[in-house]
Design an enzyme around this catalytic site. Structure first.
Site, PDB file in Angstrom:
ATOM      1  N   LYS A  68      29.371 -10.850  17.807  1.00 10.79           N
ATOM      2  CA  LYS A  68      29.606 -10.614  16.370  1.00 10.79           C
ATOM      3  C   LYS A  68      30.896  -9.818  16.182  1.00 10.79           C
ATOM      4  CE  LYS A  68      25.011 -10.991  14.504  1.00 10.79           C
ATOM      5  NZ  LYS A  68      23.940 -10.491  13.691  1.00 10.79           N
ATOM      6  N   CYS A 301     -12.076 -12.535 -22.705  1.00 11.35           N
ATOM      7  CA  CYS A 301     -11.226 -13.686 -22.371  1.00 11.35           C
ATOM      8  C   CYS A 301     -10.816 -13.773 -20.902  1.00 11.35           C
ATOM      9  CB  CYS A 301      -9.967 -13.671 -23.226  1.00 11.35           C
ATOM     10  SG  CYS A 301     -10.337 -14.007 -24.941  1.00 11.35           S
TER      11      CYS A 301
HETATM   12  N1  LIG Z   1      18.521 -10.681   4.906  1.00 11.89           N
HETATM   13  C1  LIG Z   1      18.267 -10.348   3.651  1.00 11.89           C
HETATM   14  O1  LIG Z   1      18.403 -11.147   2.721  1.00 11.89           O
HETATM   15  C2  LIG Z   1      17.805  -8.957   3.330  1.00 11.89           C
HETATM   16  C3  LIG Z   1      17.739  -8.556   1.987  1.00 11.89           C
HETATM   17  C4  LIG Z   1      17.341  -7.264   1.692  1.00 11.89           C
HETATM   18  C5  LIG Z   1      17.003  -6.385   2.709  1.00 11.89           C
HETATM   19  N2  LIG Z   1      17.047  -6.802   4.006  1.00 11.89           N
HETATM   20  C6  LIG Z   1      16.704  -5.837   5.059  1.00 11.89           C
HETATM   21  O2  LIG Z   1      17.911  -5.359   5.628  1.00 11.89           O
HETATM   22  C7  LIG Z   1      17.761  -5.145   7.031  1.00 11.89           C
HETATM   23  C8  LIG Z   1      18.764  -5.988   7.799  1.00 11.89           C
HETATM   24  O3  LIG Z   1      18.503  -7.348   7.539  1.00 11.89           O
HETATM   25  P1  LIG Z   1      19.469  -8.501   8.066  1.00 11.89           P
HETATM   26  O4  LIG Z   1      18.894  -9.777   7.562  1.00 11.89           O
HETATM   27  O5  LIG Z   1      20.861  -8.141   7.741  1.00 11.89           O
HETATM   28  O6  LIG Z   1      19.203  -8.367   9.652  1.00 11.89           O
HETATM   29  P2  LIG Z   1      19.932  -9.137  10.844  1.00 11.89           P
HETATM   30  O7  LIG Z   1      18.902  -9.313  11.894  1.00 11.89           O
HETATM   31  O8  LIG Z   1      20.670 -10.325  10.321  1.00 11.89           O
HETATM   32  O9  LIG Z   1      21.018  -8.103  11.348  1.00 11.89           O
HETATM   33  C9  LIG Z   1      20.722  -6.897  11.988  1.00 11.89           C
HETATM   34  C10 LIG Z   1      21.927  -6.509  12.809  1.00 11.89           C
HETATM   35  O10 LIG Z   1      21.710  -5.224  13.368  1.00 11.89           O
HETATM   36  C11 LIG Z   1      22.299  -5.205  14.656  1.00 11.89           C
HETATM   37  N3  LIG Z   1      21.761  -4.062  15.398  1.00 11.89           N
HETATM   38  C12 LIG Z   1      20.542  -3.907  15.964  1.00 11.89           C
HETATM   39  N4  LIG Z   1      20.465  -2.709  16.565  1.00 11.89           N
HETATM   40  C13 LIG Z   1      21.644  -2.082  16.360  1.00 11.89           C
HETATM   41  C14 LIG Z   1      22.171  -0.812  16.730  1.00 11.89           C
HETATM   42  N5  LIG Z   1      21.447   0.059  17.443  1.00 11.89           N
HETATM   43  N6  LIG Z   1      23.414  -0.520  16.343  1.00 11.89           N
HETATM   44  C15 LIG Z   1      24.146  -1.375  15.629  1.00 11.89           C
HETATM   45  N7  LIG Z   1      23.702  -2.592  15.254  1.00 11.89           N
HETATM   46  C16 LIG Z   1      22.480  -2.945  15.621  1.00 11.89           C
HETATM   47  C17 LIG Z   1      21.957  -6.559  15.219  1.00 11.89           C
HETATM   48  O11 LIG Z   1      22.767  -6.914  16.321  1.00 11.89           O
HETATM   49  C18 LIG Z   1      22.206  -7.450  13.999  1.00 11.89           C
HETATM   50  O12 LIG Z   1      23.537  -7.887  13.956  1.00 11.89           O
HETATM   51  C19 LIG Z   1      16.300  -5.467   7.343  1.00 11.89           C
HETATM   52  O13 LIG Z   1      15.543  -4.296   7.271  1.00 11.89           O
HETATM   53  C20 LIG Z   1      15.903  -6.404   6.216  1.00 11.89           C
HETATM   54  O14 LIG Z   1      14.503  -6.374   5.978  1.00 11.89           O
HETATM   55  C21 LIG Z   1      17.459  -8.061   4.337  1.00 11.89           C
END
Ligand SMILES: NC(=O)c1ccc[n+]([C@@H]2O[C@H](COP(=O)([O-])OP(=O)(O)OC[C@H]3O[C@@H](n4cnc5c(N)ncnc54)[C@H](O)[C@@H]3O)[C@@H](O)[C@H]2O)c1
Length: 471
Positions: A68, A301
């Site tokens: 990435k 209702c």
């Molecule tokens: N995807 C959505 O539409 C969405 C919307 C709202 C909230 N969320 C929430 O946001 C959070 C992230 O979701 P996402 O879909 O972006 O997840 P994702 O899995 O696409 O991305 C997570 C990223 O974190 C990185 N990561 C993991 N451990 C790490 C560390 N120690 N240091 C740095 N990077 C690290 C991973 O390599 C990955 O690139 C989750 O909690 C999710 O529930 C997601």
């Protein structure tokens, strides 16, 4: 006249032609350029990184995934999203985004950090907090090296209590510092949807920041206050819970529309037409109506019509598991109130209000009648005050139901609220007329339990021990 001038955005990025349209609103809070790090460059992190860079901030992205980071160094977004490739290329080439796998470098070079790492479900359904706890410890370990107060904002979805019980202790242990004094820790729920995330970033329904730290709140307002929505500061736990409430609500909406779709199809009705008309009612349907926690539903209702709809579905072999569980859920709510009274160990109950809602004498399917019957069944002493029902008894409206179906309850009714309050150990309050409020303020005592199922105002004015139904 656009407020978003070069002077406000900062000259470093003033050449950017892709400024957020919303930021041009002349009433918006101006953006103050900041040095910001984003941890976790998945959907949420990558979109935040690109949009914040576009808005004039100096950004550092951090991820543990080398592929990435490599893509981003080349100006390519690590995710597929409408518009993200073009935007990422522009901001990386413009010099406002750099990436690293080094937490220390990112924390030392910035003042504000967004944590967007994944919080996936474990095999038992619980949330896996492994990644977010690790990053909290790594960030914490660098904080003592900082001379300025760092602001960390959790954007990953975490269960209520996670900041207080898991993330803050992890950061404090690793840093030897105190949150709220030496660094700020906030929660800001993310509402974007995959597929439309840049548009959602620019047009959120609301910006909610969970923090009790006014400085952190103001800092975040300077980053997000330009967006065309309300900026609301609340408690951390409320913000954490809100994200789950929103997602649960959305899931319920989808399931509701689909269940209505299946039953409509089985009876030869176009569900799209039904739902279009349903959505046209902005008073009761698409509105805050019925969306405040309170007591169970009842009346002549809702229970009857729900039962008839479920019967129609059953007789056509249509499965409606969600709607089939609405009545059991309503019963569970009534049981919760009954259990609260029984668990108090008090034996004399005064109920204020008996009809299913204020302003009516209708007792059919009243959940309060169910409660009253349970109290009688448990051998508790019961006295009931409800002026609307009392008058109905005297003048005959609804009289037959009262006299014939619930004579055992009718005989427990009193017109004297003052004596009822004085004689009760527990008060179950389902009415909030001025007469009731006044009587509660004047006659309750500290040894009494007051179970509020009407969402009473001015709770501190009562002498009794107050307990809300589910609040
Ligand atoms: N995807 C959505 O539409 C969405 C919307 C709202 C909230 N969320 C929430 O946001 C959070 C992230 O979701 P996402 O879909 O972006 O997840 P994702 O899995 O696409 O991305 C997570 C990223 O974190 C990185 N990561 C993991 N451990 C790490 C560390 N120690 N240091 C740095 N990077 C690290 C991973 O390599 C990955 O690139 C989750 O909690 C999710 O529930 C997601």
């Amino acid at each position: 006249m656009p407020v978003q001038s070069e002077a406000i955005v900062g000259t470093a990025h003033s050449h950017q032609a892709w400024l957020n349209e919303a930021a041009r609103d002349e009433f918006a809070t101006p953006i103050v350029p900041r040095k910001i790090s984003v941890f976790g460059l998945g959907y949420v992190g990558a979109v935040s990184l690109a949009c914040l860079a576009r808005d004039g901030h100096e950004m550092i992205g951090v991820d543990i995934d080398p592929s990435k980071l490599e893509l981003l160094r080349r100006g390519q977004a690590p995710i597929v999203e409408t518009g993200i490739q073009e935007l990422m290329r522009a901001v990386v080439r413009g010099g406002s985004v750099t990436v690293t796998d080094c937490v220390r470098d990112a924390i030392l070079a910035t003042d504000l950090s967004f944590v967007c790492v994944g919080t996936p479900a474990s095999s038992n359904g619980n949330q896996d907090l492994g990644a977010i706890t690790r990053i909290a410890e790594q960030i914490g370990a660098v904080l003592p090296e900082k001379s300025t107060r760092h602001v960390i904002v959790i954007r990953s979805t975490v269960k209520p209590g996670t900041l207080d019980e898991v993330i803050q202790p992890a950061m404090e242990r690793a840093s030897g510092l105190k949150a709220g004094r030496d660094f700020s820790l906030c929660f800001q729920p993310e509402f974007l949807r995959e597929g439309t995330s840049i548009n959602d970033y620019d047009h959120p329904p609301i910006t909610v920041v969970g923090t009790d730290d006014p400085q952190a709140g103001e800092l975040l307002r300077s980053v997000f206050g330009h967006l065309p929505c309300e900026f609301v500061q609340t408690s951390v736990r409320t913000a954490e819970m809100l994200k789950y409430a929103c997602n649960a609500f959305h899931a319920v909406k989808v399931t509701f529309a689909n269940e209505i779709g299946r039953i409509s199809q089985s009876v030869g009705v176009d569900p799209h037409e039904v739902m279009k008309l349903l959505c046209m009612d902005r008073q009761l349907n698409i509105s805050p109506a019925y969306l405040r926690p309170g007591f169970a539903f009842g009346g002549s209702c809702l229970p009857k019509d729900l039962k008839a709809l479920l019967y129609a579905a059953k007789s056509r072999d249509v499965e409606m598991p969600m709607l089939a569980n609405v009545l059991p859920s309503n019963v569970a709510h009534i049981e919760h109130a009954i259990e609260t009274v029984l668990a108090s160990g008090k034996r004399s109950v005064g109920m204020i209000g008996l009809s299913f809602k204020s302003g009516t004498d209708d007792l059919r399917e009243s959940p309060f009648v169910v409660m009253a019957e349970r109290f009688i069944g448990k051998g508790l002493q019961l006295c009931i005050f409800d002026p609307e029902v009392h008058i109905a008894r005297l003048i005959g409206a609804n009289r037959r139901f009262i006299e014939e179906s619930i004579p055992h309850i009718a005989s427990l009714m009193t017109p004297d609220i003052e004596t009822l309050i004085k004689n009760a150990d527990v008060l179950v309050v389902a009415m909030k007329s001025p007469e009731v409020i006044e009587a509660l303020q004047a006659h309750t005592r500290p040894d009494q339990l007051l179970l509020d199922i009407a969402v009473l105002p001015d709770r501190k004015a009562f002498q009794a021990h107050y307990q809300g139904m589910c609040w």
